[in-house]
Scaffold this motif. Structure first.
Motif, PDB file in Angstrom:
ATOM      1  N   ARG A 117      44.619  28.313  19.961  1.00 22.49           N
ATOM      2  CA  ARG A 117      44.286  29.412  20.871  1.00 22.49           C
ATOM      3  C   ARG A 117      42.865  29.923  20.627  1.00 22.49           C
ATOM      4  N   HIS A 118      42.417  29.860  19.367  1.00 22.18           N
ATOM      5  CA  HIS A 118      41.088  30.380  19.062  1.00 22.18           C
ATOM      6  C   HIS A 118      40.008  29.569  19.785  1.00 22.18           C
ATOM      7  N   TRP A 119      40.093  28.236  19.695  1.00 19.39           N
ATOM      8  CA  TRP A 119      39.110  27.400  20.380  1.00 19.39           C
ATOM      9  C   TRP A 119      39.196  27.607  21.886  1.00 19.39           C
ATOM     10  N   ARG A 120      40.417  27.647  22.430  1.00 19.81           N
ATOM     11  CA  ARG A 120      40.581  27.808  23.883  1.00 19.81           C
ATOM     12  C   ARG A 120      40.013  29.141  24.360  1.00 19.81           C
ATOM     13  N   ASN A 121      40.264  30.185  23.594  1.00 18.49           N
ATOM     14  CA  ASN A 121      39.755  31.504  23.982  1.00 18.49           C
ATOM     15  C   ASN A 121      38.233  31.551  23.901  1.00 18.49           C
ATOM     16  N   ILE A 122      37.676  31.024  22.810  1.00 12.82           N
ATOM     17  CA  ILE A 122      36.216  31.025  22.649  1.00 12.82           C
ATOM     18  C   ILE A 122      35.561  30.170  23.722  1.00 12.82           C
ATOM     19  N   ARG A 123      36.127  28.994  23.981  1.00 13.27           N
ATOM     20  CA  ARG A 123      35.554  28.099  24.985  1.00 13.27           C
ATOM     21  C   ARG A 123      35.557  28.760  26.364  1.00 13.27           C
ATOM     22  N   THR A 124      36.623  29.476  26.675  1.00 13.97           N
ATOM     23  CA  THR A 124      36.725  30.158  27.966  1.00 13.97           C
ATOM     24  C   THR A 124      35.681  31.258  28.090  1.00 13.97           C
ATOM     25  N   ILE A 125      35.543  32.059  27.038  1.00 17.56           N
ATOM     26  CA  ILE A 125      34.562  33.146  27.073  1.00 17.56           C
ATOM     27  C   ILE A 125      33.143  32.593  27.146  1.00 17.56           C
TER      28      ILE A 125
END
Length: 409
Positions: A371-379
């Motif tokens: 989730r951390h990578w997905r959230n950072i990538r989205t932002i």
């Protein structure tokens, strides 16, 4: 110390706006973090309505208002620190407040008057503001021409159009809608989210930041009163680094959580590899080194964001009759762009490096560490880094100012 009281461990009661460095703020953040963990472990994607209700009750949205106006008197640096802490607890919640804090800043920097006072009072009471800004059209991002229309109708107007990526609007009491009039003027309308014809669809399907309420807002013949409309001054100092930098405060908060998850992952490991440097994972110098790298990355990201926030503080301190100092505003925009170029890279690398302290079991969906990578990538995808880096380089080499009228949605 504040005289705020708490009825039970599950219910927080606030008698005044929550303040920076107070026990009440710590308890609020702890409650939001616990709610996020419970929802995450349930395997559902339940929205953070409880957390947003706590934020309204605590009047955390009034952080920047002076104490005499019902707020907490926080600086922009203070505000960004709180956003980082909120993002550590729940990045969806922190991200959902992005436009609210931006709009509050717009109110604070506007000339004094009855309209400004009206909205500051609503913010002081705990109301939250969302946005209906972005359109999927052939117009470039940042273009001030909108397909959403505001047309005269008797004593008011009618609003029609469709907006996308309306982050936070699902949880908000009010929504600011950008539109164009028949004569081509750019306007904003600030209206209640429950008004007839305002349809908020929770249809955001991104890979990350999935619970930010960043869905579609449809405006179907919505009646708008004249005092709810503002005609946009295109000559106002146009740089806008606030919306960009708040995204990187969210990323900095996520990195705090990456460090916590990495340490917890090492402590949970009951065995190691035959060729490991120590018998116990917690004693392994290689794993310690990785976590040290993660911790340093989190520290650097937070320091960069807060330093850039200092430039924003200097900018708002320069406001006279609603106008910012051009050079200070450009400086803040430059610092926010520089923050993005470095923080994005640090964060994406750290969210992958996290897996180096776990075995294959760390990739289980039940761990939810991706989730951390997905959230950072989205932002980070909001504003492509390559454009920011090029603009910075052009300024350094040719003294060409950064682009104006940037929009960060």
């Amino acid at each position: 110390m504040s005289n705020q009281k708490h009825l039970t461990s599950d219910t927080l009661t606030f008698t005044e706006p929550v303040r920076l460095h107070s026990n009440e703020l710590e308890q609020l953040i702890s409650a939001i973090a616990k709610d996020a963990e419970v929802r995450r472990k349930s395997g559902s994607e339940a929205r953070p309505f409880y957390a947003m209700e706590l934020i309204k009750k605590s009047r955390l949205g009034a952080l920047r208002l002076p104490v005499e106006l019902g707020g907490s008197g926080a600086s922009i640096r203070d505000l960004f620190y709180v956003v980082i802490r909120l993002a550590e607890a729940d990045p969806d919640v922190a991200h959902s407040l992005r436009f609210h804090y931006y709009q509050v800043e717009e109110f604070l920097q506007s000339p004094a008057g009855k309209e400004r006072d009206k909205w500051l009072k609503k913010v002081a009471e705990g109301d939250l503001i969302g946005n209906a800004y972005t359109e999927l059209s052939s117009n470039n991002v940042g273009n001030s021409v909108y397909e959403t229309t505001l047309t005269p109708d008797g004593d008011g107007y009618r609003l029609n159009g469709t907006k996308y990526f309306s982050t936070g609007t699902l949880y908000a009491d009010w929504v600011l809608v950008m539109a164009s009039t028949p004569d081509g003027s750019t306007v904003s309308a600030l209206i209640p989210t429950d008004r007839e014809g305002v349809i908020i669809e929770d249809d955001w399907d991104g890979i990350g930041q999935r619970l930010t309420g960043s869905g579609t807002t449809r405006l179907e013949n919505v009646f708008v009163y004249k005092d709810e409309v503002t005609f946009i001054d295109e000559n106002k100092t146009p740089f806008n680094s606030f919306l960009q930098l708040i995204l990187h405060a969210v990323i900095a908060g996520i990195l705090r959580n990456v460090v916590t998850d990495a340490a917890a992952l090492v402590h949970r490991r009951k065995r190691t590899f035959s060729f490991a440097a120590a018998d116990k994972p917690t004693d392994d110098p290689l794993l310690q080194q990785v976590i040290g790298q993660l911790s340093s990355s989190a520290f650097a990201a937070e320091a960069i964001v807060l330093t850039a926030a200092d430039a924003l503080d200097a900018t708002v301190d320069s406001v006279v009759d609603g106008n910012l100092d051009f050079d200070l505003s450009h400086e803040a925009s430059l610092r926010a762009a520089q923050a993005k170029v470095i923080v994005d890279e640090l964060a994406l690398r750290a969210s992958t490096l996290l897996f180096e302290v776990g075995g294959a079991s760390a990739t289980r969906q039940s761990e939810n560490l991706d989730r951390h990578w997905r959230n950072i990538r989205t932002i980070a995808s909001h504003n492509p880094t390559v454009y920011k880096a090029r603009a910075i380089g052009n300024y350094v080499v040719n003294n060409t100012k950064l682009p104006i009228r940037e929009v960060y949605f």
